[in-house]
Scaffold this motif. Structure first.
Motif, PDB file in Angstrom:
ATOM      1  N   ALA A  19      -2.940  -1.426  -4.560  1.00  0.00           N
ATOM      2  CA  ALA A  19      -3.083   0.031  -4.624  1.00  0.00           C
ATOM      3  C   ALA A  19      -2.501   0.671  -3.361  1.00  0.00           C
ATOM      4  N   GLY A  20      -2.721   0.042  -2.222  1.00  0.00           N
ATOM      5  CA  GLY A  20      -2.156   0.536  -0.972  1.00  0.00           C
ATOM      6  C   GLY A  20      -0.640   0.484  -0.973  1.00  0.00           C
ATOM      7  N   ARG A  21      -0.081  -0.624  -1.473  1.00  0.00           N
ATOM      8  CA  ARG A  21       1.385  -0.735  -1.564  1.00  0.00           C
ATOM      9  C   ARG A  21       1.950   0.347  -2.486  1.00  0.00           C
ATOM     10  N   ALA A  22       1.287   0.576  -3.611  1.00  0.00           N
ATOM     11  CA  ALA A  22       1.747   1.598  -4.555  1.00  0.00           C
ATOM     12  C   ALA A  22       1.720   2.981  -3.898  1.00  0.00           C
ATOM     13  N   GLU A  25       4.603   3.235  -1.527  1.00  0.00           N
ATOM     14  CA  GLU A  25       5.868   3.422  -2.238  1.00  0.00           C
ATOM     15  C   GLU A  25       6.042   4.867  -2.677  1.00  0.00           C
ATOM     16  N   ARG A  26       4.936   5.576  -2.884  1.00  0.00           N
ATOM     17  CA  ARG A  26       4.987   7.004  -3.226  1.00  0.00           C
ATOM     18  C   ARG A  26       4.984   7.862  -1.960  1.00  0.00           C
ATOM     19  N   ARG A  27       5.157   7.228  -0.804  1.00  0.00           N
ATOM     20  CA  ARG A  27       5.228   7.892   0.506  1.00  0.00           C
ATOM     21  C   ARG A  27       3.930   8.608   0.879  1.00  0.00           C
ATOM     22  N   LEU A  28       2.813   8.053   0.457  1.00  0.00           N
ATOM     23  CA  LEU A  28       1.513   8.600   0.800  1.00  0.00           C
ATOM     24  C   LEU A  28       0.917   7.807   1.953  1.00  0.00           C
ATOM     25  N   ILE A  73      -7.244 -12.708   8.939  1.00  0.00           N
ATOM     26  CA  ILE A  73      -8.696 -12.789   8.751  1.00  0.00           C
ATOM     27  C   ILE A  73      -8.985 -13.228   7.321  1.00  0.00           C
ATOM     28  N   GLU A  74      -9.891 -14.164   7.177  1.00  0.00           N
ATOM     29  CA  GLU A  74     -10.259 -14.651   5.845  1.00  0.00           C
ATOM     30  C   GLU A  74     -10.692 -13.484   4.959  1.00  0.00           C
ATOM     31  N   GLY A  75     -10.110 -13.420   3.770  1.00  0.00           N
ATOM     32  CA  GLY A  75     -10.429 -12.366   2.824  1.00  0.00           C
ATOM     33  C   GLY A  75      -9.509 -11.159   2.906  1.00  0.00           C
ATOM     34  N   LEU A  76      -8.633 -11.127   3.914  1.00  0.00           N
ATOM     35  CA  LEU A  76      -7.739  -9.984   4.085  1.00  0.00           C
ATOM     36  C   LEU A  76      -6.261 -10.367   4.046  1.00  0.00           C
ATOM     37  N   ILE A  77      -5.955 -11.568   3.590  1.00  0.00           N
ATOM     38  CA  ILE A  77      -4.570 -12.059   3.603  1.00  0.00           C
ATOM     39  C   ILE A  77      -3.622 -11.152   2.825  1.00  0.00           C
ATOM     40  N   GLU A  78      -4.139 -10.483   1.783  1.00  0.00           N
ATOM     41  CA  GLU A  78      -3.288  -9.625   0.958  1.00  0.00           C
ATOM     42  C   GLU A  78      -2.740  -8.425   1.733  1.00  0.00           C
ATOM     43  N   ILE A  79      -3.333  -8.126   2.875  1.00  0.00           N
ATOM     44  CA  ILE A  79      -2.852  -7.008   3.692  1.00  0.00           C
ATOM     45  C   ILE A  79      -1.437  -7.288   4.211  1.00  0.00           C
ATOM     46  N   ALA A  80      -1.032  -8.548   4.272  1.00  0.00           N
ATOM     47  CA  ALA A  80       0.322  -8.870   4.719  1.00  0.00           C
ATOM     48  C   ALA A  80       1.367  -8.228   3.811  1.00  0.00           C
ATOM     49  N   GLY A  81       1.117  -8.193   2.511  1.00  0.00           N
ATOM     50  CA  GLY A  81       2.046  -7.537   1.589  1.00  0.00           C
ATOM     51  C   GLY A  81       2.130  -6.041   1.833  1.00  0.00           C
ATOM     52  N   LEU A  82       1.018  -5.446   2.180  1.00  0.00           N
ATOM     53  CA  LEU A  82       0.987  -4.024   2.517  1.00  0.00           C
ATOM     54  C   LEU A  82       1.772  -3.783   3.807  1.00  0.00           C
ATOM     55  N   ALA A  83       1.697  -4.730   4.719  1.00  0.00           N
ATOM     56  CA  ALA A  83       2.428  -4.611   5.984  1.00  0.00           C
ATOM     57  C   ALA A  83       3.928  -4.555   5.734  1.00  0.00           C
ATOM     58  N   GLN A  84       4.407  -5.334   4.793  1.00  0.00           N
ATOM     59  CA  GLN A  84       5.835  -5.328   4.487  1.00  0.00           C
ATOM     60  C   GLN A  84       6.276  -3.970   3.966  1.00  0.00           C
ATOM     61  N   ALA A  85       5.466  -3.357   3.090  1.00  0.00           N
ATOM     62  CA  ALA A  85       5.793  -2.022   2.564  1.00  0.00           C
ATOM     63  C   ALA A  85       5.734  -0.977   3.677  1.00  0.00           C
ATOM     64  N   ALA A  86       4.756  -1.083   4.552  1.00  0.00           N
ATOM     65  CA  ALA A  86       4.600  -0.119   5.640  1.00  0.00           C
ATOM     66  C   ALA A  86       5.730  -0.242   6.662  1.00  0.00           C
ATOM     67  N   SER A  87       6.216  -1.452   6.854  1.00  0.00           N
ATOM     68  CA  SER A  87       7.280  -1.696   7.816  1.00  0.00           C
ATOM     69  C   SER A  87       8.547  -0.937   7.447  1.00  0.00           C
TER      70      SER A  87
END
Length: 111
Positions: A19-22, A25-28, A73-87
């Protein structure tokens, strides 16, 4: 100039990162609200010095490298994908706690 909207997302699992990546992508702008039990893990990850030297209040600002650190951090690994979009957007990241949240904002376009 219009201020970009902030999408607030309660962290539950990898779907929250999607949801964060989406939103990105909508520049929010994105505000991820983490469960309270992540405060200690964030403190340990962001302030690796001795436990007695860690602050009780976290207020760290930086670039997407903070998201990659948090993704360790255990349980937050998916944030790495969000980091790529934010970068790609040159995002700024702020981590605040004891009510853990991660704010991902992008500079407003010059207008």
């Amino acid at each position: 100039m219009e201020t970009p909207r902030i999408v607030e997302i309660e962290w539950k699992d990898g779907k929250s990162a999607a949801a964060g990546r989406a939103a990105r992508e909508r520049r929010l702008n994105v505000e991820l609200r983490l469960p309270a039990n992540y405060h200690h893990a964030l403190s340990a990850q962001l302030y690796p010095e001795s436990e007695s030297a860690r602050p009780q209040i976290i207020d760290v600002t930086g670039g997407v490298e903070l998201l990659f650190e948090i993704a360790r951090i255990e349980g937050l690994i998916e944030i790495a994908g969000l980091a790529q979009a934010a970068s790609k957007a040159g995002a700024r990241v702020q981590v605040l706690s004891p009510s853990p949240k991660i704010e991902i904002t992008v500079p407003a376009p010059d207008g």
